[in-house]
Design a protein around this motif. Structure first.
Motif, PDB file in Angstrom:
ATOM      1  N   LEU A 112       0.834  -1.198   0.000  1.00  0.00           N
ATOM      2  CA  LEU A 112       0.000   0.000   0.000  1.00  0.00           C
ATOM      3  C   LEU A 112       0.874   1.257   0.000  1.00  0.00           C
ATOM      4  N   ASN A 113       1.998   1.188   0.691  1.00  0.00           N
ATOM      5  CA  ASN A 113       2.945   2.311   0.681  1.00  0.00           C
ATOM      6  C   ASN A 113       3.483   2.561  -0.728  1.00  0.00           C
ATOM      7  N   ALA A 114       3.797   1.462  -1.419  1.00  0.00           N
ATOM      8  CA  ALA A 114       4.315   1.585  -2.786  1.00  0.00           C
ATOM      9  C   ALA A 114       3.263   2.198  -3.708  1.00  0.00           C
ATOM     10  N   LYS A 115       2.014   1.748  -3.548  1.00  0.00           N
ATOM     11  CA  LYS A 115       0.927   2.301  -4.364  1.00  0.00           C
ATOM     12  C   LYS A 115       0.735   3.783  -4.049  1.00  0.00           C
ATOM     13  N   ASN A 116       0.800   4.127  -2.761  1.00  0.00           N
ATOM     14  CA  ASN A 116       0.623   5.506  -2.333  1.00  0.00           C
ATOM     15  C   ASN A 116       1.735   6.403  -2.925  1.00  0.00           C
ATOM     16  N   THR A 117       2.981   5.911  -2.864  1.00  0.00           N
ATOM     17  CA  THR A 117       4.106   6.673  -3.417  1.00  0.00           C
ATOM     18  C   THR A 117       3.949   6.885  -4.920  1.00  0.00           C
ATOM     19  N   ILE A 123      -9.441  13.102  -9.180  1.00  0.00           N
ATOM     20  CA  ILE A 123      -9.664  11.647  -9.124  1.00  0.00           C
ATOM     21  C   ILE A 123      -8.517  10.968  -8.371  1.00  0.00           C
ATOM     22  N   LEU A 124      -7.289  11.415  -8.658  1.00  0.00           N
ATOM     23  CA  LEU A 124      -6.128  10.848  -7.960  1.00  0.00           C
ATOM     24  C   LEU A 124      -6.136  11.211  -6.476  1.00  0.00           C
ATOM     25  N   GLU A 125      -6.542  12.443  -6.160  1.00  0.00           N
ATOM     26  CA  GLU A 125      -6.617  12.864  -4.762  1.00  0.00           C
ATOM     27  C   GLU A 125      -7.640  12.022  -3.993  1.00  0.00           C
ATOM     28  N   ALA A 126      -8.759  11.723  -4.652  1.00  0.00           N
ATOM     29  CA  ALA A 126      -9.785  10.889  -4.014  1.00  0.00           C
ATOM     30  C   ALA A 126      -9.242   9.482  -3.755  1.00  0.00           C
ATOM     31  N   GLU A 127      -8.474   8.972  -4.712  1.00  0.00           N
ATOM     32  CA  GLU A 127      -7.895   7.637  -4.548  1.00  0.00           C
ATOM     33  C   GLU A 127      -6.879   7.626  -3.402  1.00  0.00           C
ATOM     34  N   LEU A 128      -6.124   8.728  -3.255  1.00  0.00           N
ATOM     35  CA  LEU A 128      -5.167   8.828  -2.148  1.00  0.00           C
ATOM     36  C   LEU A 128      -5.879   8.850  -0.793  1.00  0.00           C
ATOM     37  N   LEU A 129      -7.046   9.469  -0.761  1.00  0.00           N
ATOM     38  CA  LEU A 129      -7.840   9.469   0.481  1.00  0.00           C
ATOM     39  C   LEU A 129      -8.325   8.054   0.809  1.00  0.00           C
ATOM     40  N   LYS A 130      -8.690   7.295  -0.228  1.00  0.00           N
ATOM     41  CA  LYS A 130      -9.096   5.903  -0.011  1.00  0.00           C
ATOM     42  C   LYS A 130      -7.927   5.091   0.548  1.00  0.00           C
ATOM     43  N   ILE A 131      -6.740   5.349   0.006  1.00  0.00           N
ATOM     44  CA  ILE A 131      -5.557   4.646   0.498  1.00  0.00           C
ATOM     45  C   ILE A 131      -5.312   4.976   1.970  1.00  0.00           C
ATOM     46  N   ILE A 166      -6.136   4.695 -12.845  1.00  0.00           N
ATOM     47  CA  ILE A 166      -6.314   4.180 -11.486  1.00  0.00           C
ATOM     48  C   ILE A 166      -6.838   2.745 -11.520  1.00  0.00           C
ATOM     49  N   THR A 167      -7.732   2.469 -12.486  1.00  0.00           N
ATOM     50  CA  THR A 167      -8.264   1.114 -12.622  1.00  0.00           C
ATOM     51  C   THR A 167      -7.136   0.118 -12.867  1.00  0.00           C
ATOM     52  N   GLU A 168      -6.217   0.459 -13.765  1.00  0.00           N
ATOM     53  CA  GLU A 168      -5.107  -0.438 -14.076  1.00  0.00           C
ATOM     54  C   GLU A 168      -4.121  -0.526 -12.912  1.00  0.00           C
ATOM     55  N   LEU A 169      -3.890   0.615 -12.244  1.00  0.00           N
ATOM     56  CA  LEU A 169      -2.996   0.598 -11.081  1.00  0.00           C
ATOM     57  C   LEU A 169      -3.582  -0.262  -9.963  1.00  0.00           C
ATOM     58  N   THR A 170      -4.896  -0.114  -9.758  1.00  0.00           N
ATOM     59  CA  THR A 170      -5.573  -0.896  -8.717  1.00  0.00           C
ATOM     60  C   THR A 170      -5.546  -2.386  -9.060  1.00  0.00           C
ATOM     61  N   ASN A 171      -5.728  -2.701 -10.345  1.00  0.00           N
ATOM     62  CA  ASN A 171      -5.655  -4.107 -10.768  1.00  0.00           C
ATOM     63  C   ASN A 171      -4.293  -4.703 -10.443  1.00  0.00           C
TER      64      ASN A 171
END
Length: 416
Positions: A155-160, A185-193, A383-388
């Protein structure tokens, strides 16, 4: 100067606290040393010592004090006219001290002491079995913490990666290369992380606290749980403490049989009685007298309606029951080992697939990264591909931890 010394001390202590590490084997050792059940071992030792002392007293002289005062409605009289022999008094008194010394009892005392020793060994081994069975609980907690530990790294790697991507997107939005609001959209994903971090940390804290209570050692979220290098040995024989417990139960039964076999042997005692009373041993002397008797006494139960024989036959049935329990335990354990080995094989196959999937996902994400920079796709698609990729990497981590857990459980079931 004093402040400088305090600072230096703190600097030397803090790293050691932050770098606290623990291994799976240490957890096994600690639970067998600190779990509350361990206290029973000393209690059983104390109890056995007291009971053995009681049995050993049969070899010591046994003292009895008896005293009585009675009044009889009639007494023995000598039917001789004008005899000088006085009749006994209607009120009579007697006090005696008796000593009995066991000389021979066919070895019952030694057999009883051996039985107590065998019972103690059985109780101690039962404690060992119960503590051993905690190992699988330790495994579950330990590897769950490891999974949380590894998941946090991912999760740290994804966050970075997202943080770096956010800067690129914000620059692209500024110069009109990337569509507006893509950075949101990226900021929202960072909040989810950030939420996922909190959930991981909460779960990890709960697991660590449970494990800490079990092994009675303070552990912290900063504690590093080392990943064990585990190998399984399929051809080894079972080495479980339960098998030793079954053997000790049989030895206990054999000792019980030995006690029973000696109970009907003759028992020889020496005795001595001294007393003072009226009358004494001379019933014709109507006065207070001292007296004593000494002798030997043989006690032999020559016929007990086959009670002893039937008890011994019952013990032999108990031995057969223990043999049957041993057979059932081995059967169930081997079934469990077979299932665990198949689980290991299955997870190993999953890991090979996971690696192939991750390599493909990385290629797709690389392409998506290029497309996002050129404004071909939106941040959502990236984000979809990164999350996958993250989910597949997380699956790989999960499978690796599950493989370690399966191997650890296999070794515990095997008794390695």
């Amino acid at each position: 100067m004093k402040q400088l010394i305090i600072v230096l001390i703190l600097l030397s202590v803090l790293p050691s606290v932050a770098q606290q590490t623990i291994t799976l084997e240490e957890c096994y050792t600690l639970v067998t040393q600190n779990y509350p059940l361990v206290k029973q071992s000393k209690l059983f030792d104390m109890q056995n010592e007291l009971e053995s002392d009681v049995i050993s007293t049969s070899r010591l002289p046994q003292f009895n004090l008896d005293a009585q005062a009675i009044y009889q409605s009639d007494v023995v009289e000598v039917p001789i006219p004008d005899s000088s022999i006085e009749s006994l008094n209607n009120d009579q008194y007697r006090a005696t001290i008796s000593v009995n010394q066991l000389i021979y009892n066919g070895g019952v005392t030694d057999a009883s002491l051996n039985l107590k020793s065998a019972q103690l060994k059985t109780k101690q081994k039962q404690i060992e079995v119960s503590l051993y069975q905690l190992k699988q609980q330790i495994n579950q907690l330990y590897f769950s913490v490891l999974l949380a530990q590894e998941s946090k790294l991912l999760l740290n790697a994804k966050n970075t990666q997202l943080q770096a991507k956010l800067k690129e997107v914000q620059s692209g939005v500024k110069y009109g290369i990337i569509l507006p609001s893509s950075d949101k959209i990226l900021e929202a994903e960072l909040l989810k992380i950030s939420q996922q971090f909190q959930e991981l940390e909460s779960n990890k804290t709960m697991l660590i606290e449970t494990l800490s209570s079990l092994i009675s050692l303070p552990l912290y979220t900063s504690t590093l749980f080392q990943s064990p290098l585990l190998e399984t040995q399929i051809k080894n024989e079972l080495n479980r403490p339960e098998l030793e417990l079954f053997q000790l139960k049989k030895e206990e039964i054999e000792n019980s049989e030995s006690v029973l076999s000696k109970q009907n042997t003759p028992k020889l005692l020496g005795f001595a009685t001294g007393g003072y009373g009226n009358p004494g041993l001379n019933m014709l002397d109507n006065s207070f007298q001292t007296f004593y008797t000494v002798g030997f006494k043989l006690n032999w139960n020559i016929f007990d309606w086959k009670s002893n024989k039937k008890q011994r036959e019952s013990l032999l049935i108990n031995k057969d029951i223990v043999d049957n329990e041993t057979e059932i335990f081995k059967l169930n354990t081997n079934i469990e080992l077979n299932q665990q080995q198949k689980e290991i094989t299955k997870i190993e196959a999953f890991i090979i697939s996971d690696l192939s999937i991750i390599n493909l996902r990385k290629e797709v994400l690389k392409s998506a990264d290029s497309q996002l920079k050129n404004g071909v796709i939106t941040s959502s698609a990236y984000i979809t591909e990164l999350t996958n990729l993250y989910e597949d990497e997380n699956t790989l981590v999960k499978h690796k931890i599950q493989l370690q857990l399966a191997k650890a459980n296999y070794n515990v079931i095997k008794g390695l």
